[in-house]
Design a protein around this motif. Structure first.
Motif, short mmCIF file in Angstrom:
data_model
loop_
_atom_site.label_atom_id
_atom_site.label_comp_id
_atom_site.label_asym_id
_atom_site.label_seq_id
_atom_site.Cartn_x
_atom_site.Cartn_y
_atom_site.Cartn_z
N LEU A 67 -26.69 -11.07 -17.16
CA LEU A 67 -26.12 -11.80 -16.03
C LEU A 67 -25.63 -13.16 -16.54
CD1 LEU A 67 -25.55 -12.19 -13.01
CD2 LEU A 67 -27.91 -12.99 -12.75
N GLU A 68 -24.32 -13.35 -16.50
CA GLU A 68 -23.71 -14.58 -16.97
C GLU A 68 -23.30 -15.44 -15.77
OE1 GLU A 68 -20.54 -15.70 -20.44
OE2 GLU A 68 -19.98 -14.05 -19.10
N ILE A 69 -23.80 -16.67 -15.74
CA ILE A 69 -23.49 -17.59 -14.65
C ILE A 69 -22.77 -18.80 -15.21
CG2 ILE A 69 -24.39 -19.01 -12.79
CD1 ILE A 69 -26.82 -17.20 -12.64
N HIS A 70 -21.55 -19.03 -14.76
CA HIS A 70 -20.78 -20.21 -15.14
C HIS A 70 -20.60 -21.10 -13.92
CE1 HIS A 70 -18.70 -18.23 -18.87
NE2 HIS A 70 -19.97 -18.52 -19.07
N HIS A 71 -20.94 -22.36 -14.05
CA HIS A 71 -20.70 -23.30 -12.96
C HIS A 71 -19.74 -24.39 -13.42
CE1 HIS A 71 -23.95 -25.49 -15.13
NE2 HIS A 71 -23.30 -26.56 -14.70
N MET A 72 -18.84 -24.78 -12.55
CA MET A 72 -17.96 -25.89 -12.88
C MET A 72 -18.77 -27.18 -12.90
SD MET A 72 -14.33 -25.10 -11.01
CE MET A 72 -13.36 -23.69 -11.56
N GLU A 73 -18.43 -28.06 -13.82
CA GLU A 73 -19.17 -29.30 -13.99
C GLU A 73 -19.30 -30.05 -12.67
OE1 GLU A 73 -16.90 -31.15 -17.02
OE2 GLU A 73 -17.93 -30.11 -18.66
N GLY A 74 -20.53 -30.46 -12.39
CA GLY A 74 -20.80 -31.15 -11.13
C GLY A 74 -21.36 -30.25 -10.05
N TYR A 75 -21.35 -28.94 -10.32
CA TYR A 75 -21.82 -27.99 -9.30
C TYR A 75 -22.78 -26.96 -9.88
CZ TYR A 75 -18.35 -30.12 -6.33
OH TYR A 75 -17.64 -31.04 -5.60
N PRO A 76 -23.84 -27.41 -10.54
CA PRO A 76 -24.82 -26.45 -11.07
C PRO A 76 -25.66 -25.86 -9.95
CG PRO A 76 -25.63 -28.68 -11.34
CD PRO A 76 -24.22 -28.81 -10.80
N LEU A 77 -26.21 -24.70 -10.19
CA LEU A 77 -27.15 -24.12 -9.23
C LEU A 77 -28.44 -24.92 -9.24
CD1 LEU A 77 -26.78 -20.29 -9.97
CD2 LEU A 77 -25.75 -21.58 -8.10
N SER A 78 -29.18 -24.85 -8.16
CA SER A 78 -30.50 -25.47 -8.13
C SER A 78 -31.37 -24.84 -9.21
CB SER A 78 -31.15 -25.26 -6.75
OG SER A 78 -30.37 -25.87 -5.74
N ASN A 126 -12.97 -17.16 -19.09
CA ASN A 126 -14.28 -17.66 -19.51
C ASN A 126 -15.36 -16.59 -19.70
OD1 ASN A 126 -14.15 -20.84 -19.31
ND2 ASN A 126 -13.06 -20.05 -17.52
N ARG A 127 -15.26 -15.48 -19.01
CA ARG A 127 -16.33 -14.49 -19.04
C ARG A 127 -16.47 -13.84 -20.42
NH1 ARG A 127 -17.17 -9.35 -14.83
NH2 ARG A 127 -18.81 -8.33 -16.03
N THR A 128 -17.71 -13.64 -20.85
CA THR A 128 -17.99 -12.95 -22.11
C THR A 128 -18.90 -11.74 -21.91
OG1 THR A 128 -19.92 -14.33 -22.64
CG2 THR A 128 -17.76 -15.10 -23.39
N ALA A 129 -19.62 -11.69 -20.79
CA ALA A 129 -20.59 -10.62 -20.55
C ALA A 129 -19.92 -9.39 -19.96
CB ALA A 129 -21.71 -11.10 -19.63
N MET A 138 -22.68 -8.63 -15.90
CA MET A 138 -22.37 -9.11 -14.56
C MET A 138 -22.03 -10.59 -14.65
SD MET A 138 -25.31 -7.16 -12.29
CE MET A 138 -24.49 -7.49 -10.73
N TYR A 139 -21.23 -11.08 -13.68
CA TYR A 139 -20.72 -12.44 -13.78
C TYR A 139 -20.72 -13.15 -12.43
CZ TYR A 139 -17.49 -16.22 -15.11
OH TYR A 139 -16.92 -17.45 -15.35
N ASN A 163 -16.14 -5.41 -9.19
CA ASN A 163 -17.31 -4.53 -9.19
C ASN A 163 -18.54 -5.14 -9.85
OD1 ASN A 163 -15.54 -4.20 -11.48
ND2 ASN A 163 -16.87 -2.56 -12.19
N THR A 164 -18.37 -6.14 -10.71
CA THR A 164 -19.53 -6.78 -11.33
C THR A 164 -19.43 -8.30 -11.28
OG1 THR A 164 -18.50 -6.64 -13.53
CG2 THR A 164 -20.00 -4.84 -12.91
N SER A 165 -18.63 -8.83 -10.40
CA SER A 165 -18.48 -10.28 -10.36
C SER A 165 -18.31 -10.82 -8.95
CB SER A 165 -17.29 -10.72 -11.23
OG SER A 165 -16.12 -10.00 -10.90
N LEU A 166 -18.76 -12.07 -8.79
CA LEU A 166 -18.68 -12.74 -7.50
C LEU A 166 -18.52 -14.23 -7.72
CD1 LEU A 166 -21.67 -14.25 -6.79
CD2 LEU A 166 -22.37 -11.87 -6.79
#
Length: 264
Positions: A67-78, A126-129, A138-139, A163-166
């Motif tokens: 599971l690959e999670i990319h966040h734009m700078e300034g908006y990280p997940l909790s 950007n996705r690599t997974a 998944m992304y 199918n594997t991204s949101l």
């Protein structure tokens, strides 16, 4: 005699050229196979949400998930959101080799609104997974703006688009959490992301067949149970009217659907 001797010596003197040629041919073929697999995996990740439901849920083809999670700078997940998602997935999918999490910050684009195509373009860059061997990729992308289809009365917090991204609309989430009368950010993030992951798992009737009819006729692709995680309001700002309790869970009908499609 002189010319014959020269020909024999040329074969003896330069055998490495022949060997090097074989090595280059062998290496080239190997890399071509890798490229072919990569191209196929990338193409396979550009289908509609729900198409890969059985592959995600079961261990028939893939034994693990990256599971690959990319966040734009300034908006990280909790801090707790990612682990909450992993635990939630582990309770639903049959992946004996587990789930690997990869996170990364990417540059913010500073756009006010994003279209589906723009989100997909960012993912493609950007996705690599991607699916590799018996590992399924998944992304999740967190962007710094809103969805272009938002209206004055209804705004999206996130949406599954392949199918594997949101995508999670990070700015919308930030503006509507950790404030008076609003839910905690980690709870809002987890609720929306689990809902969208539910669509990737094929709920409701998007690739995972229903064991019993429970699709909302007015909001297709969603559960007709307003207490269920897959109720339509969960992915919009309408959730603020109901999110006074812990993160909603999947109801019995949704869980039965997942089990019948290879899940736990």
């Amino acid at each position: 005699m002189h010319f014959n001797t020269g020909k024999k010596q040329s074969h003896i003197k330069y055998p490495w050229i022949f060997i090097l040629g074989l090595l280059l041919i062998s290496t080239s073929c190997f890399k071509d196979n890798e490229v072919d697999e990569r191209v196929h995996s990338i193409k396979a990740a550009k289908r509609a949400p729900g198409i890969s439901a059985h592959e995600i849920l079961s261990s028939d083809t893939y034994k693990s998930i990256k599971l690959e999670i990319h966040h734009m700078e300034g908006y990280p997940l909790s801090p707790s959101t990612a682990s909450t998602l992993i635990n939630w997935l582990e309770g639903l999918v049959n992946k004996p080799s587990g789930i690997q999490l990869v996170t990364k910050a990417i540059p913010a684009l500073g756009k006010e609104k994003y279209s589906v195509q723009e989100v997909r373009d960012i993912e493609d860059e950007n996705r690599t997974a991607y699916n590799t061997g018996d590992e399924l990729g998944m992304y999740i992308l967190v962007v710094d703006g809103y969805f272009e289809k938002d209206t004055e009365t209804e705004a999206s917090l996130g949406f599954a688009h392949r199918n594997t991204s949101l995508v999670l609309l990070g700015k919308r989430v930030d503006e509507n959490s950790n404030r008076f009368g609003k839910p905690d950010k980690d709870r809002l993030e987890a609720t929306v992301l689990e809902h969208e992951l539910g669509h990737l798992l094929g709920l409701v009737n998007l690739g995972t067949e229903m064991t019993q009819g429970h699709e909302d006729n007015e909001n297709t692709g969603h559960c007709d149970n307003e207490d269920c995680l897959m109720y339509w309001a969960v992915e919009t700002n309408n959730i603020f009217n109901t999110l006074n309790q812990p993160v909603p869970t999947l109801d019995e009908n949704c869980r039965n659907d997942l089990k019948a499609n290879g899940g736990k």
